[in-house]
Structures are given as structure tokens and as C-alpha cells.
Write a protein that holds these residues in place. Sequence first.
Motif, PDB file in Angstrom:
ATOM      1  N   ASN A   1       0.851  -1.187   0.000  1.00  0.00           N
ATOM      2  CA  ASN A   1       0.000   0.000   0.000  1.00  0.00           C
ATOM      3  C   ASN A   1       0.886   1.235   0.000  1.00  0.00           C
ATOM      4  O   ASN A   1       1.503   1.581   1.006  1.00  0.00           O
ATOM      5  CB  ASN A   1      -0.946   0.006   1.204  1.00  0.00           C
ATOM      6  CG  ASN A   1      -1.976   1.107   1.083  1.00  0.00           C
ATOM      7  OD1 ASN A   1      -1.641   2.279   1.002  1.00  0.00           O
ATOM      8  ND2 ASN A   1      -3.246   0.728   1.044  1.00  0.00           N
TER       9      ASN A   1
ATOM     10  N   GLU B   1      -1.068  -1.035  -4.116  1.00  0.00           N
ATOM     11  CA  GLU B   1      -2.423  -0.519  -3.966  1.00  0.00           C
ATOM     12  C   GLU B   1      -2.327   0.886  -3.388  1.00  0.00           C
ATOM     13  O   GLU B   1      -1.307   1.266  -2.810  1.00  0.00           O
ATOM     14  CB  GLU B   1      -3.261  -1.431  -3.069  1.00  0.00           C
ATOM     15  CG  GLU B   1      -2.667  -1.678  -1.697  1.00  0.00           C
ATOM     16  CD  GLU B   1      -3.411  -2.777  -0.933  1.00  0.00           C
ATOM     17  OE1 GLU B   1      -3.864  -2.489   0.194  1.00  0.00           O
ATOM     18  OE2 GLU B   1      -3.531  -3.905  -1.461  1.00  0.00           O
TER      19      GLU B   1
ATOM     20  N   GLY C   1      -5.338  -2.648  -6.076  1.00  0.00           N
ATOM     21  CA  GLY C   1      -6.397  -2.081  -5.260  1.00  0.00           C
ATOM     22  C   GLY C   1      -6.351  -0.564  -5.278  1.00  0.00           C
ATOM     23  O   GLY C   1      -5.278   0.039  -5.313  1.00  0.00           O
TER      24      GLY C   1
ATOM     25  N   CYS D   1      -6.912  -3.005 -12.755  1.00  0.00           N
ATOM     26  CA  CYS D   1      -7.206  -3.107 -11.326  1.00  0.00           C
ATOM     27  C   CYS D   1      -8.677  -3.465 -11.166  1.00  0.00           C
ATOM     28  O   CYS D   1      -9.548  -2.861 -11.798  1.00  0.00           O
ATOM     29  CB  CYS D   1      -6.899  -1.787 -10.621  1.00  0.00           C
ATOM     30  SG  CYS D   1      -7.290  -1.769  -8.866  1.00  0.00           S
TER      31      CYS D   1
END
Length: 265
Positions: A6, A32, A63, A104
Motif C-alpha cells: 500500500n 495498492e 487495489g 485493477c
Amino acid sequence: MTYSVNCSILLTELPLLERPAAAKAAGFDAVEFWWPFAGSVPGDAELTRFERAVTDAGVQLTGLNFNAGDMPGGDRGLVSWAGRSAEFRDNIDVVAGIGGRLGCLSFNALYGNRQDGHAPEAQDELAVQNLAAAAAAVASIGGTVLLEPVSGAPRYPLLTADDARRVIARVAEETGAENIKLLADFYHLSVNGDDVAAVIDKHTQDFGHIQIADSPGRGAPGTGELPLDDWIARSRQLGYEGHIGLEYKEPSATAFDWALRQPAR
């Protein structure tokens, strides 16, 4: 093990658009993001710069959050926020467009805090309609909307897996939307008092994505007391095949030291 970094909470010493390449250099192939723009509808140049940062780095975007408002300021989503519903609706097509161009398929729609002056029932009704609209838009690219219980936000109403599952069931019953899944963040669930092992045993089939951080502290795996390896292994055993999102706080210099002790990712 397939991890996704992330890049909104990790590698923050670097400018945002340099983080996908840094994740790749650290050995990861997937990233993500929370919503990476200031507004719901960024300009074409901003979109192009973001998308090129991902593709040029050679990583897969796995994501992306819908616009959740001012996260540092305490906002936690626009889905149930009456005064910003139009802004959320405008954001839907932008998110689906990014997903379609970058491949995605998972999109996190943070529910939103309870608001003074608005009945919870009215906010929940609005959320049903907004989630259905988001689900319809991303269904066109084979995507899934994720709904996440969150900790550390006193006015956020979805705290447990069952809280989120009830909303998902309501949206499906009232609108027919079937592509909304639970985002099982093991850190948030644990901090909020959920029995994470029981959630995994009962509801792995409802997981659209898993994210991890250790507790206490929301640090890297191994810095706290959570049995993250066991929970991940059990989820895999019960059929979860997606990425494991790394959504913890750790300086870049040591962010992935724990992964050196893990099987190939």
C-alpha cells in the motif's frame, strides 16, 4: 505469498509517484493506493502521471480506494455522506476508468462517518444507493467493490466483519448488486474486538481482499502480537486466493525487513 504494497501508508518518505518504483525495487510486483488525488475528478494530466508511475514501475495496481475525503483530517469516506453524494457519484466513473486502463479490479469504498444533523437511517439508505451505483460501474470491467470495517475513527459505524456483511447483504437484497465483498483488514478487526480466527473460519468466502498490520502499533508484521501468518495460512486453506495488502506504518529503511524471513513472495 503474494503481497501488495500500500503506497499510501508505506514508502511515505518518497513522493507519491516514486513509490511504485520503490516497491518494485524492494521486490514486490503489486501495489495498492488510497485515493491518490486531492479531488474526486482529477484532470487528465494528473491521471496520466499516476497511471504512468504504476506502469513504468512494472507493477500491477491491485487495489484503489474511491475518494474518501480528507483522511488526515478525520474523514473516512463519502459513501454515506449526504452533502457529498454527488462528489462520490462523480468519482465512480473516474475510479472505474483507472481500473479499466490499469487492470485493477478491487475498489475500496469507505463508508463514511456518522454526521450530526443526519439520521443514521438516512445515511444508511444513501449508502445502499451509492454502493449499488459503484458496484454497477466497476462490474463493467469485472471489478469488485470492497467494504471495510475501520478502527480509530469514533464516528465510523462499521467496526466488525458482521457490520460490513449486513450492509453488503442489504445492498444485494435491495438492489441486486452481487459484486460487493468484505475487505478483511486483520489489524482493524482485531483492534475493534472481532475474533479474527472465527471471522476467517466463517466468512473467508466473503473476503474480497485481506490487509495486514501488526498490533499494537499498526507496525510491520512481527512488531506486535497478532498471529498474522496463521490467519493468512488459514484464509488460504479456506480458499482465499487474492493478494495480501501491506497496510502498516514503518520507515522505508526497515519496511520490508520481515519479508526477508518469509517464503518467496
